[in-house]
Design an enzyme around this catalytic site. Sequence first.
Site, PDB file in Angstrom:
ATOM      1  NE  ARG A  51      -1.789  -1.970   2.869  1.00 32.44           N
ATOM      2  CZ  ARG A  51      -1.890  -3.227   2.457  1.00 32.44           C
ATOM      3  NH1 ARG A  51      -2.869  -3.600   1.727  1.00 32.44           N
ATOM      4  NH2 ARG A  51      -0.995  -4.128   2.800  1.00 32.44           N
ATOM      5  CB  THR A  52       3.436   2.561   2.286  1.00 32.79           C
ATOM      6  OG1 THR A  52       2.666   2.171   3.421  1.00 32.79           O
ATOM      7  CG2 THR A  52       4.054   3.909   2.558  1.00 32.79           C
ATOM      8  CE  LYS A  80      26.902  -3.045  -6.754  1.00 35.93           C
ATOM      9  NZ  LYS A  80      26.986  -2.010  -7.791  1.00 35.93           N
ATOM     10  NE  ARG A 101       7.388   0.985   4.730  1.00 35.95           N
ATOM     11  CZ  ARG A 101       6.185   0.421   4.815  1.00 35.95           C
ATOM     12  NH1 ARG A 101       6.037  -0.871   4.593  1.00 35.95           N
ATOM     13  NH2 ARG A 101       5.127   1.134   5.113  1.00 35.95           N
ATOM     14  CG  HIS A 129       3.878   4.192   8.661  1.00 34.74           C
ATOM     15  ND1 HIS A 129       3.965   4.996   7.544  1.00 34.74           N
ATOM     16  CD2 HIS A 129       3.458   2.979   8.205  1.00 34.74           C
ATOM     17  CE1 HIS A 129       3.611   4.293   6.471  1.00 34.74           C
ATOM     18  NE2 HIS A 129       3.301   3.077   6.842  1.00 34.74           N
TER      19      HIS A 129
HETATM   20  C1  NCD Z   1       1.851  -0.727   8.211  1.00 29.15           C
HETATM   21  C2  NCD Z   1       3.350  -0.608   8.312  1.00 29.15           C
HETATM   22  O1  NCD Z   1       4.064  -0.787   7.320  1.00 29.15           O
HETATM   23  O2  NCD Z   1       3.791  -0.298   9.396  1.00 29.15           O
HETATM   24  N1  NCD Z   1       1.415  -0.944   6.906  1.00 29.15           N
HETATM   25  C3  NCD Z   1       1.167   0.129   6.098  1.00 29.15           C
HETATM   26  O3  NCD Z   1       2.027   0.949   5.855  1.00 29.15           O
HETATM   27  N2  NCD Z   1      -0.072   0.267   5.631  1.00 29.15           N
HETATM   28  C4  NCD Z   1       1.270  -1.703   9.155  1.00 29.15           C
HETATM   29  C5  NCD Z   1       1.804  -3.103   9.147  1.00 29.15           C
HETATM   30  O4  NCD Z   1       2.702  -3.452   8.377  1.00 29.15           O
HETATM   31  O5  NCD Z   1       1.277  -3.888   9.938  1.00 29.15           O
END
Ligand code: NCD
Length: 307
Positions: A51-52, A80, A101, A129
């Site tokens: 999703r993100t 590397k 991320r 997040h």
């Molecule tokens: C969350 C995350 O990555 O922290 N997911 C997301 O970004 N929608 C929640 C999760 O992974 O449980």
Amino acid sequence: MRNLIDIMDLSKAEINDMLDLADDITAHKEKYWESCKHMKLATLFFEPSTRTRLSFEAAMIELGGNVIGFSTADSSSAMKGETVEDTCRIVSQYVDIIAMRHPKEGAPVAAATTIEVPLINAGDGGHYHPTQTLTDLLTIRNEMGTMDDLTIGIVGDLKYGRTVHSLIKAMSRYKKIKFILISPKELEIPYYLKKWMNDENLEYIETNSLEEYMSEIDVLYMTRIQQERFFDINEYNRLKNSFILTPEKLIDAKKTMRILHPLPRVNEITREVDKDPRAAYFRQALNGKHIRMALILTLLKWAEEGR
Ligand code: NCD
């Protein structure tokens, strides 16, 4: 240069402006189709995501921009031995904005020191997040019609769940918010956050019962037990079925209650719950694209203004 690393980097007024912009984007998509023409977003994902990452990419494409990036650390020079600072510094010379991320807490702070384009933290380890939180705030506002006077039940992995940490901080700024923190003892919120909640005089209750406060809750925020952050797989196996939301457990819940989940879900919400109109998690995922469009536009505007 304004970045988004912690949700508290944004003032409450700035967040409200972003939510308004997301609503306008939702209502008048075509107005924004060329807003980021000839601009590039890099999605640097050192840790998996559906999703993100894809909502960031869809957001930039819907703004008329382009996207480059990688979706796993092993397809980047991290393999590397390149540092995250160097990777981001190089990429920042190619693009206008970066969403990153990383499995290590604090990695975006380190990366931000070396780059000259806005950096968005798309999740750092078990820490924060903020863009999921913007998604959650937009969902709460749209579903509940208010951000004040709400009892928020947060269920599951409150220790490693980074979405939980950012959500608590963000919601603490609204009026008459009460948190019901529902987790097994082993997965309660980290000490630093509890201390912060106490210092801020936030109202909260800790419990390990999903049913006990169900009738009081306005927003039920379910989370996945974060398997990848456990040091001991036996501990994960012991805790993984701690809370499973079923239609029966919702019998006492308010008709106006909404169920949120950042997703992905494993088994903590059964599929039957999806049919309940109170289940807002799929609408929440769509909100994620619109708020990320608003965020990209805002950070690029601030960068242009030299903020
Ligand atoms: C969350 C995350 O990555 O922290 N997911 C997301 O970004 N929608 C929640 C999760 O992974 O449980």
